[in-house]
Design a protein around this motif. Structure first.
Motif, short mmCIF file in Angstrom:
data_model
loop_
_atom_site.label_atom_id
_atom_site.label_comp_id
_atom_site.label_asym_id
_atom_site.label_seq_id
_atom_site.Cartn_x
_atom_site.Cartn_y
_atom_site.Cartn_z
N GLU A 71 8.81 5.58 -29.94
CA GLU A 71 7.47 5.46 -30.53
C GLU A 71 6.90 6.85 -30.74
O GLU A 71 7.02 7.71 -29.87
CB GLU A 71 6.56 4.67 -29.59
CG GLU A 71 5.18 4.45 -30.16
CD GLU A 71 4.30 3.63 -29.22
OE1 GLU A 71 3.08 3.67 -29.42
OE2 GLU A 71 4.83 2.97 -28.32
N GLU A 73 3.37 8.97 -32.10
CA GLU A 73 2.03 9.16 -32.62
C GLU A 73 2.08 10.54 -33.26
O GLU A 73 2.10 11.55 -32.57
CB GLU A 73 1.00 9.12 -31.50
CG GLU A 73 -0.42 9.34 -31.98
CD GLU A 73 -1.42 9.37 -30.85
OE1 GLU A 73 -2.57 9.00 -31.09
OE2 GLU A 73 -1.06 9.79 -29.73
N TYR A 74 2.17 10.62 -34.57
CA TYR A 74 2.54 11.87 -35.22
C TYR A 74 1.39 12.82 -35.50
O TYR A 74 1.59 14.02 -35.53
CB TYR A 74 3.35 11.62 -36.49
CG TYR A 74 2.73 10.66 -37.47
CD1 TYR A 74 1.97 11.12 -38.52
CD2 TYR A 74 2.93 9.30 -37.34
CE1 TYR A 74 1.40 10.25 -39.42
CE2 TYR A 74 2.37 8.42 -38.25
CZ TYR A 74 1.61 8.90 -39.28
OH TYR A 74 1.05 8.03 -40.16
N GLN A 77 -5.36 10.50 -34.60
CA GLN A 77 -6.04 9.41 -35.30
C GLN A 77 -5.22 8.84 -36.45
O GLN A 77 -5.76 8.37 -37.45
CB GLN A 77 -7.41 9.86 -35.78
CG GLN A 77 -8.28 10.29 -34.62
CD GLN A 77 -9.39 11.23 -35.03
OE1 GLN A 77 -9.47 11.66 -36.17
NE2 GLN A 77 -10.24 11.56 -34.09
N ARG A 78 -3.91 8.89 -36.33
CA ARG A 78 -3.02 8.26 -37.29
C ARG A 78 -2.23 7.18 -36.56
O ARG A 78 -2.03 7.26 -35.35
CB ARG A 78 -2.04 9.28 -37.90
CG ARG A 78 -2.72 10.43 -38.59
CD ARG A 78 -3.03 10.06 -40.04
NE ARG A 78 -3.94 10.98 -40.69
CZ ARG A 78 -3.63 12.15 -41.18
NH1 ARG A 78 -2.42 12.61 -41.08
NH2 ARG A 78 -4.53 12.90 -41.77
N SER A 79 -1.76 6.21 -37.28
CA SER A 79 -1.03 5.12 -36.63
C SER A 79 0.30 5.61 -36.07
O SER A 79 0.84 6.61 -36.50
CB SER A 79 -0.80 3.99 -37.62
OG SER A 79 0.02 4.44 -38.68
N SER A 80 0.80 4.83 -35.14
CA SER A 80 2.09 5.15 -34.52
C SER A 80 3.22 4.52 -35.33
O SER A 80 3.03 3.55 -36.05
CB SER A 80 2.14 4.60 -33.09
OG SER A 80 1.20 5.26 -32.30
N TYR A 143 1.67 18.00 -28.11
CA TYR A 143 2.34 16.72 -27.92
C TYR A 143 2.87 16.59 -26.50
O TYR A 143 3.26 17.58 -25.88
CB TYR A 143 3.55 16.59 -28.87
CG TYR A 143 3.19 16.43 -30.31
CD1 TYR A 143 2.70 15.22 -30.79
CD2 TYR A 143 3.35 17.47 -31.21
CE1 TYR A 143 2.38 15.06 -32.13
CE2 TYR A 143 3.03 17.32 -32.55
CZ TYR A 143 2.55 16.11 -33.01
OH TYR A 143 2.24 15.96 -34.33
N GLN A 158 9.44 8.72 -26.51
CA GLN A 158 8.06 8.59 -26.96
C GLN A 158 7.45 9.96 -27.19
O GLN A 158 7.70 10.90 -26.44
CB GLN A 158 7.24 7.83 -25.92
CG GLN A 158 5.82 7.53 -26.35
CD GLN A 158 5.07 6.71 -25.31
OE1 GLN A 158 5.45 6.67 -24.14
NE2 GLN A 158 4.02 6.05 -25.73
N TRP A 160 3.48 11.44 -28.08
CA TRP A 160 2.09 11.12 -28.31
C TRP A 160 1.26 12.39 -28.20
O TRP A 160 1.68 13.38 -27.65
CB TRP A 160 1.60 10.01 -27.38
CG TRP A 160 1.59 10.29 -25.92
CD1 TRP A 160 0.51 10.63 -25.17
CD2 TRP A 160 2.69 10.23 -25.00
NE1 TRP A 160 0.89 10.79 -23.86
CE2 TRP A 160 2.21 10.55 -23.73
CE3 TRP A 160 4.05 9.95 -25.14
CZ2 TRP A 160 3.03 10.60 -22.60
CZ3 TRP A 160 4.87 10.01 -24.02
CH2 TRP A 160 4.36 10.32 -22.78
#
Length: 165
Positions: A71, A73-74, A77-80, A143, A158, A160
């Motif tokens: 997963e 989160e790039y 406030q952007r979707s994963s 990150y 992951q 994030w």
């Protein structure tokens, strides 16, 4: 034995002991993780137009750095994006819409679990992107990355955004 020969032997033994000490204290897992992340950053970079085949090849190679159920989160406030196939698709889609991209990594701190099967790292990434429409932006993000040792290789489980508070 001459004095000169004794000195050379003593110096040789000292050098061997120093090298052995350095090698003994190297965290090989942390070094492998750092190398994996740097290789991934190199794949993300783009300096201009490229063929569809090159983009597809890079997307496939990017996928090889992640576990199947990863997963990301790039950006803040952007979707994963979840799953290696989704990551490869998103990578290719974004790559096709940009003209250039550069990534600089710094402050990569790595902690490997005692069983050496999992690790976590934090890194500061500075990305500069120019889109085909002429827009340019720069983003600096910290990150957190969760790593897993799978079949002899460190893979990303992951990623994030790290909140700096």
């Amino acid at each position: 034995m001459t004095t000169r020969l004794k000195a050379v032997l003593a110096l040789t033994v000292l050098v061997v002991l120093c090298v052995a000490s350095i090698l003994w204290n190297v965290d090989w897992d942390a070094r492998a993780i750092d190398q994996q992340l740097n290789e991934l950053a190199e794949l993300v970079e783009k300096s201009g137009a490229e063929s569809s085949f090159e983009g597809l090849g890079r997307a496939r190679r990017v996928g090889s750095f992640f576990t199947d159920s990863c997963e990301i989160e790039y950006l803040p406030q952007r979707s994963s994006v979840t799953g290696v196939d989704s990551i490869k698709g998103a990578f290719l889609s974004v790559r096709n819409s940009i003209e250039t991209a550069s990534v600089r990594l710094s402050q990569h701190a790595i902690t490997v679990d005692a069983d050496a099967g999992r690790a976590e790292s934090t890194v500061r990434a500075v990305a500069k992107v120019a889109t085909r429409g002429g827009d340019q932006w720069r983003e600096t993000v910290r990150y957190r990355i969760s790593w897993e040792f799978v079949e002899g290789e460190w893979l990303i489980r992951q990623i994030w955004i790290k909140e700096d508070r």
